[in-house]
Design a protein around this motif. Structure first.
Motif: not given
Length: 278
Positions: A20, A24, A46-48, A110-111, A212, A215-216, A258
């Motif tokens: 992680e 969030s 979303l988490a990253f 973010d990656h 990705d 995403h959700h 995510h």
């Protein structure tokens, strides 16, 4: 003080561990999934982070989170100083030097963030021994976009990817590239021109690290809904249906970038998701 080991899934002969970086962040649904009319007015979390694949021979990191010290226009990403992903790696019993390869499912900011960090003089590789890999179309797209506009991708190609080149640590790979006997990279263009997924085959289970592609969880009920970051929404929707269908057919574990991992089932032209506690 953090002491708990990060969540790990044992597939049989190979493990996948969630590292992680950000637990969030909230995004307005209308901003993240503008085509999702049912979700209008809501916020989506979303988490990253990244996934560590370990088979006893090589440690492969898939995606590298947001990173620290990077100038970013998005609040919550800008000039962070948490050391979060390396700390998660340490709790998994490894150091950055233990990572043999870093595969980037695509080159959004973010990656790629933990590919480099500032050493006082320049952006230097965080994982000093690792080959850093991405599909060739994404590397071309990111380099060409940055040449036109240094702020392209929040500036992340310039500070997190290009600095790997003089160190000889960045390689383009093709669809079907294998990382050992159990890990395969597959092209899923749409979200970006060179987006990919990573298929990990254990002796008991198979996992699909989907980047990705989705995403959700709201997109399971509306697989045609794309994020606003997709460069080719039609292609993105098509490969999302194809991959989710394959995951459901083979009872594989979906490991999104995510949100938490789980199982997928078909439901007419939609999908249902059953999270696996981690």
């Amino acid at each position: 003080m953090e002491t708990a080991a990060p969540p790990t899934l044992d597939l049989g002969g190979v493990t996948v561990t969630w590292l992680e970086d950000i637990a969030s962040m909230s995004f307005a649904a209308a901003d993240l999934l503008p085509g999702d009319r049912d979700g209008a007015g809501t916020d989506l979390d979303l988490a990253f982070g990244g996934y560590l694949i370990a088979d006893g021979v090589e440690n492969v990191l898939v995606d590298a989170g947001v990173g620290d010290g990077k100038a970013r226009a998005r609040p919550g990403w800008n000039r962070r100083s948490t050391d979060a992903l390396p700390r998660a790696l340490a709790r998994a019993g490894l150091s950055p030097a233990d990572v043999g390869a870093v595969h980037l499912t695509h080159l959004h900011a973010d990656h790629v963030g933990w590919c480099t960090r500032w050493d006082g003089e320049a952006w230097a590789p965080v994982f000093p021994r690792a080959r850093h890999l991405a599909l060739a179309p994404d590397l071309r797209w990111a380099a060409e976009g940055t040449a036109r506009d240094p702020g392209f991708l929040y500036g992340s190609y310039a500070d997190s990817v290009a600095p790997l080149i003089p160190h000889g640590r960045l390689d383009a790979v093709d669809d079907g590239h294998r990382l050992g006997g159990r890990v395969e990279v597959r092209a899923v263009p749409g979200h970006t021109p060179g987006s990919s997924i990573v298929v990990v085959r254990g002796t008991r289970d198979t996992a699909v690290l989907s980047g990705d592609l989705i995403h959700h969880p709201r997109q399971f009920a509306g697989p045609a809904v794309c994020s606003r970051f997709c460069v080719d929404p039609a292609a993105s929707a098509r490969v999302r249906r194809e991959v989710l269908g394959w995951v459901a057919e083979h009872d594989a574990v979906l490991m999104p970038a995510h949100f938490g991992w789980g199982r997928v089932a078909t439901d007419g032209d939609r999908f249902r998701y059953r999270p696996i506690p981690r």
